[in-house]
Design an enzyme around this catalytic site. Structure first.
Site, mmCIF file in Angstrom:
data_model
loop_
_atom_site.group_PDB
_atom_site.id
_atom_site.type_symbol
_atom_site.label_atom_id
_atom_site.label_comp_id
_atom_site.label_asym_id
_atom_site.label_seq_id
_atom_site.Cartn_x
_atom_site.Cartn_y
_atom_site.Cartn_z
ATOM 1 N N SER A 1 0.827 -1.209 0.000
ATOM 2 C CA SER A 1 0.000 0.000 0.000
ATOM 3 C C SER A 1 0.860 1.259 0.000
ATOM 4 C CB SER A 1 -0.911 0.035 1.234
ATOM 5 O OG SER A 1 -1.639 1.248 1.244
ATOM 6 N N LYS B 1 -4.663 -6.517 3.553
ATOM 7 C CA LYS B 1 -4.665 -5.445 2.543
ATOM 8 C C LYS B 1 -6.086 -5.121 2.104
ATOM 9 C CE LYS B 1 -3.142 -2.452 -0.517
ATOM 10 N NZ LYS B 1 -4.276 -2.048 -1.348
ATOM 11 N N HIS C 1 -7.524 -3.040 4.709
ATOM 12 C CA HIS C 1 -6.909 -1.706 4.571
ATOM 13 C C HIS C 1 -7.720 -0.901 3.561
ATOM 14 C CE1 HIS C 1 -4.507 1.136 2.192
ATOM 15 N NE2 HIS C 1 -3.892 1.410 3.315
ATOM 16 N N ASN C 2 -8.019 -1.520 2.434
ATOM 17 C CA ASN C 2 -8.784 -0.817 1.394
ATOM 18 C C ASN C 2 -10.217 -0.549 1.811
ATOM 19 O OD1 ASN C 2 -6.389 -1.197 0.005
ATOM 20 N ND2 ASN C 2 -7.447 -1.421 -1.943
ATOM 21 N N GLU D 1 -10.069 2.345 3.963
ATOM 22 C CA GLU D 1 -9.747 3.463 3.050
ATOM 23 C C GLU D 1 -11.011 3.990 2.371
ATOM 24 O OE1 GLU D 1 -6.451 2.681 0.125
ATOM 25 O OE2 GLU D 1 -8.094 2.872 -1.308
HETATM 26 C C1 6PG Z 1 -3.149 1.379 -1.840
HETATM 27 C C2 6PG Z 1 -4.375 1.626 -2.704
HETATM 28 C C3 6PG Z 1 -4.271 0.787 -3.969
HETATM 29 C C4 6PG Z 1 -5.250 1.173 -5.075
HETATM 30 C C5 6PG Z 1 -6.625 0.812 -4.656
HETATM 31 C C6 6PG Z 1 -7.699 1.584 -5.364
HETATM 32 O O1 6PG Z 1 -3.324 0.834 -0.738
HETATM 33 O O2 6PG Z 1 -2.070 1.730 -2.315
HETATM 34 O O3 6PG Z 1 -5.532 1.230 -1.972
HETATM 35 O O4 6PG Z 1 -4.392 -0.570 -3.607
HETATM 36 O O5 6PG Z 1 -5.107 2.480 -5.430
HETATM 37 O O6 6PG Z 1 -6.793 -0.500 -4.999
HETATM 38 O O7 6PG Z 1 -8.890 0.936 -5.006
HETATM 39 P P1 6PG Z 1 -10.237 1.305 -5.704
HETATM 40 O O8 6PG Z 1 -9.925 1.484 -7.173
HETATM 41 O O9 6PG Z 1 -11.118 0.125 -5.443
HETATM 42 O O10 6PG Z 1 -10.697 2.585 -5.061
#
Ligand code: 6PG
Length: 472
Positions: free
Chosen positions: A132, A187, A190-191, A194
């Protein structure tokens, strides 16, 4: 010969390769040859960066593998899904026992579990790894979440920990998270966290635009002020920058189409929450907010149909109260996210250490924040953040403020799914006597699914003949 290999020179792959080169590792890089689309990618790539001057470039996979010292260590940075399966199948025939494949894509943890078992049959180790931090993070130091076999992790540990971001004590934001798919699971969460953090920031801009009539740059000033204190986070910082960005005499954000995309990790988090029985209501609210936004055509049709009696009332929102409400909602989001990890760890015996997950998320990753720094010690005391004594005392005294902000949203007829979800969860989570007794009675009435009694909560199940059949 090279000591470490990387496959896939996309945005993240290139940044990671440069990071590995800068750390002095003897590297081999491979990118597929796609006539007319991707030709000599590796050879051209290394020419631009001094840190890659000793890197060996390949577009022939067999020659790439042959250039790697044993046990071979290969970092896959390619599209999750079928492309990853295809590459693994090809590599499996070229590799030897004790070689290690690290999958750094956003792979589904279930796929990682399957791949781990399949490769083990050839004695090949598989490390499903969350990475990430986006392009900049991968270059300067991402947060890295490796899972899989602990002994296999030791083979690649030095490389991953060298390129990872460092926490406040200089320790790598990289740790062996747990067995099998644990790394990719973490992970995924984490998302999920996010998504909700991003949605809360979007909802804050809506509240400030409508109620306080602030233009994007004025909202940026508010966020910049918050960023100088406890509310600071990477996402708050970038949103501040985003709101300041101009295009001509307008703001770029005012020209961006309000249809949110996604690559699937929020959806996986939400479906996993239902599999595990964890009420990750904020991740789900953020995901479905994206889906609703994506149906823009339908929204444009429905808008004129639902304007009656809305008489939206604007009122100036106290900025300190808004910051407090934002903080409470974030705590709820992190509580739910870490509950997901805890439940999964128990369910699959991954033995994930929550404080370590919070620690590796204090730098390098997208959800790094001051709150995350505080959660490292809190998670050493409890895996239920909302039951931490200090947190519960503060939120108990301030929950009325979250109520007030949610009311402002209702008065303004604003769609604030994550703020509302935060408040609704907090109410449900802290209500000793819920209305679920009615649900149990309904289920027993029509399906004889039985219920237990409040005067004997651990006792036997009961069924009631709610209606004498002859009555009907
Ligand atoms: C990270 C981001 C990376 C990516 C996401 C975008 O942790 O660096 O989360 O994994 O930018 O996958 O996710 P979406 O396209 O589903 O918003």
């Amino acid at each position: 010969m090279a000591e470490f290999g990387l496959i896939g020179l996309g945005v993240m792959g290139k940044s990671l390769a440069r990071n590995l080169g800068r750390n002095g590792f003897r590297l081999a890089v491979y990118n597929r040859h796609l006539a007319g689309v991707e030709e000599n990618v590796a050879r051209h790539f290394i020419q631009f960066f001094p840190e890659l001057e000793s890197t060996l470039p390949f577009d022939d996979l067999e020659k790439f593998v042959a250039a790697l010292e044993r046990p071979r260590k290969i970092f896959l940075m390619i599209k999750a899904g079928a492309a990853t399966d295809e590459m693994i199948n090809t590599l499996q025939a070229l590799l030897s026992p004790d070689d290690v494949i690290i999958d750094g894509g956003n792979s589904l943890y279930k796929d990682t579990e399957r791949r781990t078992v399949a490769l083990a049959k050839s004695g090949i180790h598989f490390i499903g790894t969350g990475v990430s931090g986006g392009e900049e993070g991968a270059l300067k130091g991402p947060s890295i979440m490796p899972g899989g076999d602990a002994q296999a992790y030791q083979i690649v540990q030095a490389y991953l920990e060298a390129i990872a971001a460092k926490d406040a004590n200089g320790k790598p934001c990289c740790t062996h998270v747990g067995a099998g798919g644990a790394g990719h699971f973490v992970k995924m969460i984490h998302n999920g966290i996010e998504y909700a953090e991003m949605q809360l920031l979007a909802e804050l801009t809506e509240l400030l635009q409508f109620h306080n009539q602030l233009a994007p740059d004025a909202i940026a000033d508010v966020f910049a002020e918050w960023g100088r204190g406890e509310s600071n986070s990477y996402l708050l910082e970038i949103t501040t920058d985003i709101l300041r960005k101009r295009e001509g005499d307008d703001f770029l954000v005012n020209k961006i189409l309000d249809q949110a995309g996604n690559k699937g990790t929020g959806g996986w988090s939400t479906s996993t929450a239902s599999e595990l029985g964890v009420p990750a209501t904020m991740i789900a609210a953020a995901l479905f907010a994206r889906y609703t936004s994506a149906h823009r055509g339908e929204r444009l049709q429905a808008t004129p149909m639902y304007q009656n009696g809305r008489n939206a009332q604007g009122e100036i929102i106290d900025l300190n109260e808004l910051k407090t409400a934002y903080h409470i909602a974030r705590v709820v989001n992190h509580h739910q996210g870490f509950q997901m990890i805890h439940e999964a760890s128990e369910h699959w015996n991954w033995e994930i250490k929550l404080p370590e997950v919070a620690r590796i998320w204090t730098n390098g990753c997208i959800i790094r924040s001051n709150l995350m720094e505080n959660l490292v010690s809190i998670l050493q005391k409890t895996n239920r953040i909302l039951q931490d004594k200090e947190i519960s005392k503060i939120i108990d005294n301030q929950q009325f403020i979250l109520n007030k902000i949610c009311q402002a949203g209702l008065k303004g007829n604003l769609a604030l799914p994550c703020f509302q979800a935060a408040y609704q969860f907090l109410m449900a989570y802290s209500t000793a006597r819920s209305s679920a007794n009615i649900i149990q009675a309904q289920r027993d009435y029509f399906g004889a699914h039985t219920y237990r009694r409040i005067d004997d909560p651990e006792g036997k199940s009961h069924h009631t003949k709610w209606k004498d059949v002859s009555d009907s």
